[in-house]
Design a protein around this motif. Sequence first.
Motif, mmCIF file in Angstrom:
data_model
loop_
_atom_site.group_PDB
_atom_site.id
_atom_site.type_symbol
_atom_site.label_atom_id
_atom_site.label_comp_id
_atom_site.label_asym_id
_atom_site.label_seq_id
_atom_site.Cartn_x
_atom_site.Cartn_y
_atom_site.Cartn_z
ATOM 1 N N GLU A 151 6.626 10.140 -0.823
ATOM 2 C CA GLU A 151 7.131 8.679 -1.355
ATOM 3 C C GLU A 151 6.987 8.108 -2.208
ATOM 4 O OE1 GLU A 151 4.938 6.279 3.138
ATOM 5 O OE2 GLU A 151 3.920 6.372 0.719
ATOM 6 N N SER A 158 6.827 2.145 2.226
ATOM 7 C CA SER A 158 7.475 2.358 3.041
ATOM 8 C C SER A 158 9.220 1.797 2.995
ATOM 9 C CB SER A 158 6.580 1.651 4.109
ATOM 10 O OG SER A 158 6.479 0.466 3.581
ATOM 11 N N PRO A 189 0.448 5.754 -2.409
ATOM 12 C CA PRO A 189 2.125 5.972 -1.215
ATOM 13 C C PRO A 189 1.578 7.861 -1.432
ATOM 14 C CG PRO A 189 2.172 6.107 -4.408
ATOM 15 C CD PRO A 189 0.590 5.650 -3.940
ATOM 16 N N THR A 190 2.341 8.193 -0.183
ATOM 17 C CA THR A 190 2.716 9.612 -0.166
ATOM 18 C C THR A 190 2.900 10.580 -1.129
ATOM 19 O OG1 THR A 190 4.204 10.029 1.130
ATOM 20 C CG2 THR A 190 2.290 9.792 1.848
ATOM 21 N N ARG A 243 0.952 -0.639 -0.209
ATOM 22 C CA ARG A 243 -0.219 0.159 0.085
ATOM 23 C C ARG A 243 1.185 1.241 0.006
ATOM 24 N NH1 ARG A 243 -2.476 2.912 4.258
ATOM 25 N NH2 ARG A 243 -0.735 1.175 5.155
ATOM 26 N N ARG A 244 1.745 1.572 0.676
ATOM 27 C CA ARG A 244 2.629 2.157 1.057
ATOM 28 C C ARG A 244 4.140 2.690 0.287
ATOM 29 N NH1 ARG A 244 1.913 5.475 5.619
ATOM 30 N NH2 ARG A 244 2.831 6.887 4.364
#
Length: 384
Positions: free
Chosen positions: A65, A41, A61-62, A38-39
Motif C-alpha cells: 500500500e 485502501s 499501511p502495508t 489507517r490503511r
Amino acid sequence: MSGPIAPLVVLGATGSIGGQALEVAERLGIEVAGVAARRGSEELATIAAEHPQALVAVAAPTGDEQEVFADRFGGRVRFGPESLVELSTQAGVTVLNGVVGAAGLPATLAALEAGNRLALANKESLVMAGPIVMAARQRGGAELIPVDSEHSALYQCLVGEPHRSVRRLVLTASGGPFWGRDRRELEAITPEEALAHPTWSMGPRITIDSATLVNKGLEVIEAHHLFGLPYERIEVVVHPQSIVHSLVEFVDGSLKAHLGEPDMRIPIQYALTHPERAPGPLEPFVLAGRRLTFSAPDLAAFPSLELAFEAGRLGGSAPAVFNAADEVAVRAFLEGRLGFLGMASILEETVAAVAWAEIRTLADVLEADREARAVARGLLGGSC
Ligand SMILES: NC(=O)c1ccc[n+]([C@@H]2O[C@H](COP(=O)([O-])OP(=O)(O)OC[C@H]3O[C@@H](n4cnc5c(N)ncnc54)[C@H](OP(=O)(O)O)[C@@H]3O)[C@@H](O)[C@H]2O)c1
C-alpha cells in the motif's frame, strides 16, 4: 454564513463519520485540506483523488500500500501514526476527528495544542484522557465542538447558559437492538444480530457498544469532561425513537431538549459552522404523529453502563482501562471468540485487575491502555 468556513482535515475519512463529514464539506463548499485513515485502501485512494489539494495520511499501511500510495500521490502523502498529527497541526484548519478507538488521541491533543478547532467524534480521546485533553484545549485556546449527537445536543442546549444554572444533564440512549430482552435472551446474540442497529448506521465498534450500552457509558464520561459536571448530575434515559438527542435540566426546573432526525450529518455540520448555522440536507421535521417514550435503563441486563459510571468515578487510568478492555472485547465478540454477555465480564475483570494510576501525561494514558489490552487478551486466553 458570514464568511468562509476554515479548511477541513478529516481523520478517519474512510469511516462512517468521515464519509458523512466529506459529504457535508462538499455540500457547503468547504475546502478539504487533509484526509487520513489507517490503511492505504482503494477507498482512501478514491477520496484522495477527489481532493487533489489535500494532504493524505496513512497511519498503518502495508508495504504494498505504501508503494502504491507513494507512486500515486507523491509529495502529498505521509505514512505512520504521526502523520495524523502533521495534518492536524496545519495552520488555521478545522480538524474532524472521526478515527475509531485510542488511535485518535494524539491527533486530538495536537490539534488543540495548535489552537485549531476540533470537531470531535472520537469519544475515546475524552474518555481516556479527559483532563489532559481539556488542559490542551485551554493552553491552545482552541474550540472543541462535540460531534457525538448527544453531546452536540447538550452543547447546543447550553449555549448562552451559565454553568451555575445547570442542574443535570440527561443523555438519551436508543437502547440498541436488544432493548427489553433479559440476560437469558441476550446470551445467544450473534455479531450479525448485534450489528443491525435500529436507528443509527455506524461503524462496527460503536454499533456493538450501542447494543451493550457501553457506548452510552463512554458518552457519560465524555460529557463529564466536556461540560464539567460530576457523575451524580449526569443521567441516562432510554428513548428508542432517537428523536430527542439529549436534554439539560436547569436549576429553575426548566428542561431544554434538542430534537431532530437521527442523522449524523446534522451534528457534524453544526461543529463546522458553529456559532452560525447553514441550511441542512433534511426535509422539515414533521412532529404530528410522533410518539416519544422514555424509560430507565435496565442495569441488570446491561451492566456495562454502570461499570462505565464506576470507571468514570474512579478517574485516573480507570476510564482508559475500561475503553481498552472494551476494544479488545468487541473485537473478540465480532470474531466469534466471546459471547455477548462475556464482553461485560471482560470489562469488569480488566478494570479490577489493572492497578489504578494517576494520569498526568499522554505516556501515562498509553501505558494504561497497553496494560489493559494485555490483561483483557490474557482473560480471553491470549488469543487476540
Ligand atoms: N458512526 C457514528 O454514527 C458515530 C456517532 C457518534 C460518534 N462516533 C464516534 O466516531 C468515531 C468513528 O466512528 P465510525 O463509526 O465512523 O467508525 P468506522 O466507520 O469504523 O471508521 C473508523 C475510521 O477510523 C480509521 N482508523 C481506524 N484505526 C485507525 C488508526 N489506527 N489510525 C488512523 N485511522 C484509523 C479507519 O480507517 P480504515 O478504514 O483504513 O480502517 C476509518 O476511517 C468513533 O470514536 C465513534 O465512537 C460515531
